[in-house]
Design a protein around this motif. Structure first.
Motif, mmCIF file in Angstrom:
data_model
loop_
_atom_site.group_PDB
_atom_site.id
_atom_site.type_symbol
_atom_site.label_atom_id
_atom_site.label_comp_id
_atom_site.label_asym_id
_atom_site.label_seq_id
_atom_site.Cartn_x
_atom_site.Cartn_y
_atom_site.Cartn_z
ATOM 1 N N LYS A 192 34.314 -43.001 73.551
ATOM 2 C CA LYS A 192 32.863 -42.875 73.636
ATOM 3 C C LYS A 192 32.178 -44.102 73.034
ATOM 4 O O LYS A 192 31.204 -44.619 73.582
ATOM 5 C CB LYS A 192 32.404 -41.615 72.907
ATOM 6 C CG LYS A 192 30.915 -41.355 73.010
ATOM 7 C CD LYS A 192 30.526 -40.069 72.311
ATOM 8 C CE LYS A 192 29.033 -39.822 72.406
ATOM 9 N NZ LYS A 192 28.630 -38.570 71.715
ATOM 10 N N GLU A 193 32.708 -44.602 71.920
ATOM 11 C CA GLU A 193 32.147 -45.795 71.291
ATOM 12 C C GLU A 193 32.295 -47.010 72.202
ATOM 13 O O GLU A 193 31.365 -47.811 72.349
ATOM 14 C CB GLU A 193 32.859 -46.059 69.957
ATOM 15 C CG GLU A 193 32.570 -45.015 68.888
ATOM 16 C CD GLU A 193 33.439 -45.186 67.648
ATOM 17 O OE1 GLU A 193 34.331 -46.080 67.676
ATOM 18 O OE2 GLU A 193 33.247 -44.444 66.674
ATOM 19 N N PHE A 194 33.460 -47.146 72.819
ATOM 20 C CA PHE A 194 33.719 -48.269 73.736
ATOM 21 C C PHE A 194 32.771 -48.207 74.934
ATOM 22 O O PHE A 194 32.206 -49.218 75.363
ATOM 23 C CB PHE A 194 35.178 -48.209 74.191
ATOM 24 C CG PHE A 194 35.617 -49.363 75.054
ATOM 25 C CD1 PHE A 194 35.720 -50.642 74.540
ATOM 26 C CD2 PHE A 194 35.936 -49.161 76.391
ATOM 27 C CE1 PHE A 194 36.134 -51.709 75.335
ATOM 28 C CE2 PHE A 194 36.349 -50.218 77.192
ATOM 29 C CZ PHE A 194 36.449 -51.484 76.661
ATOM 30 N N ARG A 195 32.591 -47.009 75.442
ATOM 31 C CA ARG A 195 31.696 -46.817 76.591
ATOM 32 C C ARG A 195 30.254 -47.167 76.224
ATOM 33 O O ARG A 195 29.538 -47.802 77.012
ATOM 34 C CB ARG A 195 31.791 -45.361 77.059
ATOM 35 C CG ARG A 195 31.038 -45.056 78.332
ATOM 36 C CD ARG A 195 31.321 -43.634 78.772
ATOM 37 N NE ARG A 195 30.930 -42.673 77.751
ATOM 38 C CZ ARG A 195 31.313 -41.401 77.740
ATOM 39 N NH1 ARG A 195 32.132 -40.956 78.683
ATOM 40 N NH2 ARG A 195 30.900 -40.577 76.804
ATOM 41 N N GLU A 196 29.818 -46.753 75.040
ATOM 42 C CA GLU A 196 28.452 -47.038 74.596
ATOM 43 C C GLU A 196 28.199 -48.533 74.454
ATOM 44 O O GLU A 196 27.110 -49.021 74.728
ATOM 45 C CB GLU A 196 28.187 -46.334 73.261
ATOM 46 C CG GLU A 196 27.940 -44.846 73.370
ATOM 47 C CD GLU A 196 26.658 -44.520 74.123
ATOM 48 O OE1 GLU A 196 25.612 -45.081 73.777
ATOM 49 O OE2 GLU A 196 26.728 -43.722 75.072
ATOM 50 N N HIS A 207 29.168 -50.845 76.261
ATOM 51 C CA HIS A 207 29.045 -51.546 77.542
ATOM 52 C C HIS A 207 28.157 -50.803 78.547
ATOM 53 O O HIS A 207 28.188 -51.113 79.743
ATOM 54 C CB HIS A 207 30.445 -51.761 78.135
ATOM 55 C CG HIS A 207 31.367 -52.490 77.211
ATOM 56 N ND1 HIS A 207 31.214 -53.820 76.892
ATOM 57 C CD2 HIS A 207 32.428 -52.052 76.487
ATOM 58 C CE1 HIS A 207 32.152 -54.180 76.025
ATOM 59 N NE2 HIS A 207 32.893 -53.127 75.770
ATOM 60 N N LYS A 208 27.331 -49.878 78.067
ATOM 61 C CA LYS A 208 26.539 -49.054 78.985
ATOM 62 C C LYS A 208 25.436 -49.839 79.697
ATOM 63 O O LYS A 208 24.947 -49.399 80.742
ATOM 64 C CB LYS A 208 25.940 -47.864 78.241
ATOM 65 C CG LYS A 208 24.901 -48.214 77.192
ATOM 66 C CD LYS A 208 24.381 -46.940 76.538
ATOM 67 C CE LYS A 208 23.313 -47.253 75.500
ATOM 68 N NZ LYS A 208 22.803 -46.003 74.871
ATOM 69 N N LEU A 209 25.052 -50.999 79.183
ATOM 70 C CA LEU A 209 24.007 -51.781 79.843
ATOM 71 C C LEU A 209 24.526 -52.537 81.065
ATOM 72 O O LEU A 209 23.755 -52.897 81.956
ATOM 73 C CB LEU A 209 23.375 -52.770 78.851
ATOM 74 C CG LEU A 209 22.626 -52.153 77.665
ATOM 75 C CD1 LEU A 209 22.074 -53.247 76.761
ATOM 76 C CD2 LEU A 209 21.503 -51.226 78.130
ATOM 77 N N LEU A 249 30.040 -57.060 84.908
ATOM 78 C CA LEU A 249 30.691 -58.097 84.106
ATOM 79 C C LEU A 249 31.620 -58.925 84.994
ATOM 80 O O LEU A 249 32.135 -58.449 86.005
ATOM 81 C CB LEU A 249 31.501 -57.475 82.970
ATOM 82 C CG LEU A 249 30.720 -56.743 81.871
ATOM 83 C CD1 LEU A 249 31.684 -56.050 80.919
ATOM 84 C CD2 LEU A 249 29.819 -57.708 81.106
ATOM 85 N N SER A 250 31.868 -60.155 84.571
ATOM 86 C CA SER A 250 32.775 -61.015 85.327
ATOM 87 C C SER A 250 34.206 -60.511 85.208
ATOM 88 O O SER A 250 34.547 -59.779 84.264
ATOM 89 C CB SER A 250 32.701 -62.449 84.802
ATOM 90 O OG SER A 250 33.258 -62.522 83.498
ATOM 91 N N ARG A 251 35.031 -60.888 86.143
ATOM 92 C CA ARG A 251 36.441 -60.509 86.122
ATOM 93 C C ARG A 251 37.105 -60.954 84.829
ATOM 94 O O ARG A 251 37.865 -60.193 84.209
ATOM 95 C CB ARG A 251 37.129 -61.154 87.327
ATOM 96 C CG ARG A 251 38.633 -61.120 87.305
ATOM 97 C CD ARG A 251 39.183 -61.911 88.477
ATOM 98 N NE ARG A 251 40.596 -62.175 88.325
ATOM 99 C CZ ARG A 251 41.305 -62.916 89.157
ATOM 100 N NH1 ARG A 251 40.725 -63.445 90.225
ATOM 101 N NH2 ARG A 251 42.595 -63.119 88.959
ATOM 102 N N GLU A 252 36.826 -62.170 84.384
ATOM 103 C CA GLU A 252 37.436 -62.702 83.164
ATOM 104 C C GLU A 252 37.033 -61.887 81.936
ATOM 105 O O GLU A 252 37.851 -61.610 81.054
ATOM 106 C CB GLU A 252 37.039 -64.172 82.964
ATOM 107 C CG GLU A 252 37.612 -65.137 84.000
ATOM 108 C CD GLU A 252 36.904 -65.060 85.345
ATOM 109 O OE1 GLU A 252 37.494 -65.506 86.357
ATOM 110 O OE2 GLU A 252 35.755 -64.538 85.385
ATOM 111 N N ARG A 304 39.527 -59.574 79.588
ATOM 112 C CA ARG A 304 39.593 -59.820 78.142
ATOM 113 C C ARG A 304 39.339 -58.537 77.360
ATOM 114 O O ARG A 304 40.073 -58.205 76.416
ATOM 115 C CB ARG A 304 38.566 -60.881 77.749
ATOM 116 C CG ARG A 304 38.609 -61.263 76.262
ATOM 117 C CD ARG A 304 37.452 -62.159 75.873
ATOM 118 N NE ARG A 304 36.169 -61.453 75.988
ATOM 119 C CZ ARG A 304 35.720 -60.602 75.067
ATOM 120 N NH1 ARG A 304 36.443 -60.332 73.982
ATOM 121 N NH2 ARG A 304 34.547 -60.021 75.222
ATOM 122 N N LEU A 305 38.320 -57.792 77.753
ATOM 123 C CA LEU A 305 37.980 -56.555 77.051
ATOM 124 C C LEU A 305 39.134 -55.557 77.058
ATOM 125 O O LEU A 305 39.476 -54.974 76.031
ATOM 126 C CB LEU A 305 36.743 -55.913 77.700
ATOM 127 C CG LEU A 305 35.392 -56.556 77.425
ATOM 128 C CD1 LEU A 305 34.310 -55.900 78.279
ATOM 129 C CD2 LEU A 305 35.033 -56.443 75.954
#
Length: 229
Positions: free
Chosen positions: A54-58, A60-62, A108-111, A115-116
């Motif tokens: 949930k933290e990871f999702r939050e 990157h929610k934008l 987001l870009s593929r790169e 990375r994430l």
């Protein structure tokens, strides 16, 4: 005597309708997201930790959106064959939604995505049944990290302990767990008390789709494996 609420009849048609509406809502949400984001990834996960995810999702929610749940519903959303896919090539994505997997739609870009996902690791206490990553053995002697009130609890976990002048003593060496073997409920509890984390929550990319191309990440897979029959 008042009637128990548990014995009240439940109309199954209402239950089924609610379930159907929920599935339709997910299908519509995924299809809307397909139009909104530039690329779609299928990812798998191991040792899922809901709070960490949930933290990871939050974070990157934008720029992105995650979907987890019924693989079949997600497959239907994208299209399960070339004949019913909602965008060209999405049936390939659909065929890779199996097991512990989910969808990640992003601008987001593929790169940046690679990375994430490659860098993401969260350590946590292992649950019962998890394979031990190392051997943990406690040596005979005082266990000064535990207070005397914990002696009955440790004894219930199978540890050979006794109180000696207010200090818990381990009367003989004790193997908490062995590398490569599944953890018992008792081993899991003891490792938590020791602060030993053996579970790693990870996310792995399986494939990437964009209107221009399709790419597989998982070794051993070939594009012919996901082509529609």
């Amino acid at each position: 005597m008042p009637k128990s609420k548990r014995n009240r009849p439940v109309t199954l048609s209402k239950t089924k309708k609610k379930g159907r509406e929920h599935k339709e809502s997910i299908v519509n949400s995924i299809r809307d997201a397909v139009e909104k984001y530039n690329s779609i990834y299928v990812f798998s996960f191991e040792n899922m930790r809901n709070l960490k995810f949930k933290e990871f999702r939050e974070q990157h929610k934008l720029t992105s959106r995650f979907f987890l749940g019924s693989n079949k519903v997600m497959q239907v959303s994208l299209g399960r064959s070339a004949a019913d896919e909602i965008r060209p090539g999405l049936h390939k994505v659909s065929k890779l939604l199996c097991g512990d997997s989910g969808l990640f739609l992003t601008n987001l870009s593929r790169e940046e995505v690679e990375r994430l996902f490659n860098e993401y690791e969260e350590y946590d206490f292992a649950r019962t049944g998890t394979t031990a990553t190392e051997m943990v053995e406690l040596k005979e002697g005082p266990l000064e990290q535990f207070t005397h009130e914990m002696e009955p609890f440790l004894r219930k976990q199978g540890m050979p302990v006794r109180l000696n002048k207010g200090v818990i003593d381990l009367v003989s060496n004790f193997v908490v767990c062995e590398e490569g073997k599944p953890l018992s409920p008792e081993s899991s509890r003891i490792l938590r008390l020791l602060g030993t984390k053996m579970a790693t929550f990870r996310l792995h990319l399986i494939c990437r789709w964009s209107p221009e191309d399709f790419e597989l990440y998982r070794e051993g897979l070939d594009e012919s494996d996901v082509e529609s029959a």
